[in-house]
Design a protein around this motif. Sequence first.
Motif, short mmCIF file in Angstrom:
data_model
loop_
_atom_site.label_atom_id
_atom_site.label_comp_id
_atom_site.label_asym_id
_atom_site.label_seq_id
_atom_site.Cartn_x
_atom_site.Cartn_y
_atom_site.Cartn_z
N MET A 685 37.98 41.59 41.85
CA MET A 685 38.79 41.14 40.72
C MET A 685 38.09 40.01 39.97
O MET A 685 38.05 39.99 38.72
N ILE A 686 37.52 39.08 40.72
CA ILE A 686 36.83 37.95 40.08
C ILE A 686 35.60 38.44 39.34
O ILE A 686 35.29 37.99 38.23
N ALA A 687 34.86 39.40 39.95
CA ALA A 687 33.66 39.92 39.29
C ALA A 687 34.01 40.62 37.98
O ALA A 687 33.32 40.43 36.96
N CYS A 688 35.09 41.41 37.99
CA CYS A 688 35.50 42.07 36.74
C CYS A 688 35.97 41.05 35.70
O CYS A 688 35.68 41.18 34.50
N ALA A 689 36.69 40.03 36.17
CA ALA A 689 37.16 39.00 35.23
C ALA A 689 35.99 38.21 34.68
O ALA A 689 36.00 37.79 33.50
N GLY A 690 34.95 37.98 35.49
CA GLY A 690 33.78 37.25 35.01
C GLY A 690 33.07 37.98 33.90
O GLY A 690 32.54 37.36 32.96
N SER A 691 33.04 39.31 33.97
CA SER A 691 32.41 40.08 32.89
C SER A 691 33.19 39.93 31.59
O SER A 691 32.61 39.97 30.51
N ALA A 692 34.53 39.76 31.72
CA ALA A 692 35.36 39.60 30.52
C ALA A 692 35.52 38.14 30.12
O ALA A 692 36.07 37.86 29.05
N GLY A 693 35.12 37.21 30.97
CA GLY A 693 35.17 35.79 30.64
C GLY A 693 36.50 35.11 30.84
O GLY A 693 36.77 34.09 30.21
N ILE A 695 37.97 34.15 34.08
CA ILE A 695 38.06 34.00 35.53
C ILE A 695 39.26 33.14 35.92
O ILE A 695 40.00 33.47 36.85
N ASP A 696 39.47 32.04 35.24
CA ASP A 696 40.56 31.13 35.62
C ASP A 696 41.91 31.82 35.52
O ASP A 696 42.78 31.64 36.39
N GLU A 697 42.10 32.62 34.48
CA GLU A 697 43.38 33.32 34.33
C GLU A 697 43.60 34.29 35.48
O GLU A 697 44.70 34.37 36.05
N ILE A 698 42.55 35.05 35.82
CA ILE A 698 42.68 36.02 36.92
C ILE A 698 42.89 35.30 38.24
O ILE A 698 43.67 35.75 39.11
N LEU A 699 42.23 34.16 38.42
CA LEU A 699 42.40 33.41 39.66
C LEU A 699 43.85 32.97 39.84
O LEU A 699 44.41 33.06 40.94
N GLN A 700 44.45 32.52 38.77
CA GLN A 700 45.84 32.09 38.87
C GLN A 700 46.75 33.27 39.27
O GLN A 700 47.67 33.12 40.07
N GLN A 701 46.47 34.41 38.70
CA GLN A 701 47.28 35.58 39.05
C GLN A 701 47.03 36.02 40.50
O GLN A 701 47.96 36.41 41.21
N CYS A 702 45.78 35.95 40.93
CA CYS A 702 45.46 36.34 42.30
C CYS A 702 46.07 35.39 43.32
O CYS A 702 46.49 35.82 44.41
N PHE A 703 46.11 34.10 42.98
CA PHE A 703 46.66 33.12 43.93
C PHE A 703 48.15 33.35 44.18
O PHE A 703 48.69 32.91 45.19
N GLN A 704 48.80 34.07 43.29
CA GLN A 704 50.21 34.38 43.50
C GLN A 704 50.42 35.58 44.43
O GLN A 704 51.53 35.85 44.86
N CYS A 705 49.35 36.28 44.74
CA CYS A 705 49.40 37.44 45.65
C CYS A 705 48.99 36.99 47.04
O CYS A 705 47.83 36.61 47.26
N GLN A 706 49.92 37.01 47.96
CA GLN A 706 49.67 36.49 49.29
C GLN A 706 49.30 37.56 50.32
O GLN A 706 49.10 37.24 51.48
N ASP A 707 49.25 38.82 49.91
CA ASP A 707 48.82 39.87 50.83
C ASP A 707 48.11 40.96 50.04
O ASP A 707 48.04 40.93 48.80
N THR A 708 47.57 41.93 50.75
CA THR A 708 46.75 42.97 50.11
C THR A 708 47.58 43.87 49.22
O THR A 708 47.12 44.28 48.15
#
Length: 1292
Positions: A685-693, A695-708
């Motif tokens: 997810m971070i790698a795909c977000a990095g290509s789009a520029g 990363i911080d937005e995706i990180l915030q969304q990922c941090f809300q997901c506590q399991d797979t």
Amino acid sequence: MGTASSLVSPAGTGGEVIEDAYGGGGGEACEIPVEVKPKARLLRSSFRRVGASRPGGLIGASFKSTASVQELECMAEYERLKKEYEIFRVSKNNEVASMVKKEAKLDLENKRLRAELQALQKTYQKILREKESALEAKYQAMERAATFEHDRDKVKRQFKIFRETKENEIQDLLRAKRELETKLQRLQAQGIQVFDPEESDSDDNCTEVTAQSEYWTGGVLGSEPSMGSMMQLQQSFRGPEFAHSSIDVEGPFANINRDDWDAAIASLLQVTPLFSHSLWSNTVRCYLINTDETEPEVDIFIRNYSPKLQRICETMGYFFQVVHFPVENGNHFQAVRKWEIEKSSLVILFIHLTLPSCLLEDCEEALLKNPEGKPRLIYRRIEDGKVSSDPVQQLTEQVCYVNKAKVQHVEGCYREGIYTEVEGKDLGNKEESTAPEEEVFGDVLWDAHDEQEQMEAFQQASNSTCELGFEKYYERLNDLVAAPAPIPPLLVSGGPGSGKSLLLSKWIQLQQKHSPNTLILYHFVGRPMSASSESALIIKRLTLKLMQHSWLVSPLTLDPAKLLEEFPRWLEKLSARHQGSIIIIIDSIDQIQQAEKHMKWLIDPLPVNVRVIVSVNVETCPQAWRLWPTLHLEPLNSKDVKYLISAECSCADVKLTKEQEKKLEKHCRSATTCNALYVTLLGKMIACAGSAGNIDEILQQCFQCQDTVSLYGLVLRSVQESMLNDKDKHLMREVIDLTHHCFHESELMELYPELSCAMLASLVHSLHKMCMLTYGCGLLKFQHLQAWETVRLEYMEEGQNIISTYREKLIDYFTMQLSQGRVTWRSADELPWLFQQQGNKQKLHKCLLNLFVSQNLYKRGHFAELLSYWQLVGKDKCSMASEYFDSLKQYEKSCEGEESMICLDDLYETLGRFLKDLGLLSQAVAPLQRSLEIRETALDPDHPRVAQSLHQLAGVYVQWKKFGNAEQLYKQALEISENAYGAEHPRVARELDALATLYQKQNKYEQAEQLRKKSFKMRQKAARRKGNLFGFALLRQRALQLEELTLGKDTPDNARTLNELGVLYYLQNNIETAELFLKRSLEMRERVLGPDHSDCAQSLNNLAALYNEKKHYDKAEELYERALEIRRRALAPDHPSLAYTVKHLAVLYKKLGKLDKAVPLYELAVEIRQKSFGPKHPSVATALVNLAVLYCQMKKHIEALPLYECALKIYEDSFGHMHPRVGETLKNLAVLSYEGGDFEKAAELYKRAMEIKEAETLLIGGKAASRPSSSGDTFSLRSTLSPNVFLDHGQR
């Protein structure tokens, strides 16, 4: 009162006449019959005398009453009762006497049984004591083994320390030497002359000093000794398990000898190479590239020829898909197009005059790189007077130069030549491989898709380059393999997505690489309720894999319950035939249906050379298995988390800031967020977000997901948001929902015509990249169970309603296929199952009566599944057979032409085999005979398919106990197969195996044994000659790599590489090239190392083996003698390499008749084995037998006798009294006694040998299976590694 006798009239003839006293004088006389008892006759006569003395008799006399008549009747009744009582009393007395006799007899029987019980109790106590003593001895042996292992490890550590110490000392000495030489040079530079105190004027001494000086200045001075040069000095004592093979002594591909390499080749070919997706997918992907000018050609190809190619592929069991991106999308989907080109089986470029720059990258990727050499075709339209552009000219020239694609020039408009080329190039090889491959394992059917699914699961599990600190787990797994038996299975546990499959697949690769003699059987279980989770199919696959490796052709039962029950016996029987260890690995065993019930064999003691490893989720592990040794996969630590995320980011050229890394480290601390799958998904997810520029937005969304599962939900939403419009989003949801049923892309395109190829390819690429979807047998499926759970939560809120809707859609789709005559393995699998899930028995019944659907299921080994469908519709065996026969008769009426008749005879044969499997032997004969008649008429009486019909018909007669008919048919089939294929073909071996089984049932063991040996040799020879497509492809690839390494200067490494090249070409039967490389290796080693080096002995030995095979015995003898002389000087007296040369030179002497020269070598072989293994090892007994045979050939029977007796004693002590080696030795002793004149002893020994041989024949003949096999449940294990049509494969 008078007496009763006064009533008797003397004149009464028919009875007594009594006067009526109350009716006056005119009364009528009544005649009353009275039965007179014998005892009353005297009274009657006395009464008559009294009556006669009185005038008038009784007439007119008076009675006081009629009581006298009643008294008479009572007296008569009394007498009758008394008589009956007497009879009753006598009978009861007799019964009492009989009961008394029985009681006495039972008492005697009771006493005897009590005596037997006491004897049995004593025997039981004795056996119990023996068992306890045996257990005690066993525990003592285990303790001794553990002590030995500990001592051995201790010695290894001490030796390692000693070696490292000595190497350090050598390095110190070399450094001191260099310092002294430096000082010497410095003194000489200062003009100070240094004299050697031992120097003299002798020419010899001067020469010696010069030679020493040249030696030290030749490159050794100041250099560190290589491990290769010290290897021979560091050889330590090797245990018995290594002594039989020189591979362990000198490394892989070191020695030439086909007999020694049989096991090594088989182990090499079982290694699953990691090929690209296009090679192991069973989809023919045709990727089309075109320009605006060639758009009409592409339209014609897709409209007219794509359906034809699809139909051809479907008949072979493959999918066909055209992948085409419109020209206007040339600047889009770059990554998707590259991915599709990598997956493609065939790429066709349509060009005319120009080539846009946006297509140059695709053309270079597809036509110029093409590392796997897949078919590539350029369709170039040429018109008179028009010149192509420079890019077109350059591309054409480059393609012709690298020769990785074919260019077809077409003048004018589009013609049919392109279709001819595609069909001939792609599917030409396929025509040769569409013949049935049942000869691989006789008559055992198997679904190739199940095997392919396992290979794909292994491939996908092995694709990760990150091993997540698995080294500590590898050591534990290695300890399990090395641990002494008996040992329970090892339990690899962890949470979902913790990396269990990855760990096992990586460890399998290491074992296949470092332990070639170890047979590894693996099974990766997919999602619950899938085919891979059916216990009977798992056990059947493992059994067939064992049979394949053991070259055993033996019957298997069709009953799933019996198959599960008999697997432990099969495992013990087949493991005894394997020389090395056997490792069985079952991943996700807790997903198997009723695992604890169906996998009971795991609880039983395993054979000594078998190890089992299973993986489970912590939450679903059965309670009884938790007592096993457990290897638990812990969550990733912060270092591994950082490494994994960095690896994913580096692939996309994304770099995280320090602050972002700290946030990630803080987030990934719980067990669920340190999960390997979670971290991998997070990194992607971070790698795909990095290509789009962002990363911080995706990180915030990922941090809300506590399991797979929640993180997968975020992936789904992000992919859905990337869709261009609501229509694409709806199609995405439809595609993902249908993936629950495992669908192919071409099927999705047919179900949804509005779905464009570009949109579908982009969607699949995005979900595949995010670990959501993957491929299995060409079908799209969820890569992990958590992905399926996410889809269920996100898209299937309606539950059963939406599932029912999709089922209706699928039923309509597959029903439409059947109506068009397209019966594929997909429609045969899915349609009956869908009807079963619906509960629609009427439609299920109609579907089963489609002969091609039932044939497809049966021929792929789904006999039990087909039977269960018929049971669901309420049909028994006889009615089922009758309906099939009626349908077939009806179909026969519509058959016209040779092609339809061939199809008809195949249907008749399938029906006959199916009925035979049902046990309806009498009904199975008719369809098989009809199939035979059709083939003899439509084809030819000597056609191979006629032999197939004869074989199947003979199988029915064998089960029917009509052995005479079966033998005649088998012999006819054998003759036809030999004429059609040659005497060494696997089909001929199949007929020989069938005849051997028949003779065994008739107790003709000698004939059966001869045929089995002949068949076994033929199968080995055929396998060695044909090999495995990918195995020998690897050998050739390895040979080419090694050739590139030998282009440099003369070095020991290059010489060793040349030797390995020679062995590789030898294994490919390229004898001339092998001889060339082996000669080069020998010459280089003699120049670099000297003619007396031990490496030269290896090259000499290999050349000698090569000449021996070419029957150049004089050259072989000379080279063997040179090798033996070098190894005697260079190696220890008990070194395995020395034994290797001694053995082969002795065999050569024996072959040449030089028995006097062979004797000392055979004696030396005995001495070497005694020193290596001890005097009581079976290897010593084998050497003694060989020496005894040699003495017998020399007529030295007195010398041979004690050798045979000693070998017999060793064999009996090591293997027991019923081992085949014991039987062979007894037979040799019997022959020796017979020639010595001791006929009585010879007869006794021969009788014992035959008893052992009969017991062995019964064991090999398949007594482990309690039910005779049918040819219906047959196996045809094909090359399923690469279902690509451009490779040579069998029909699926």
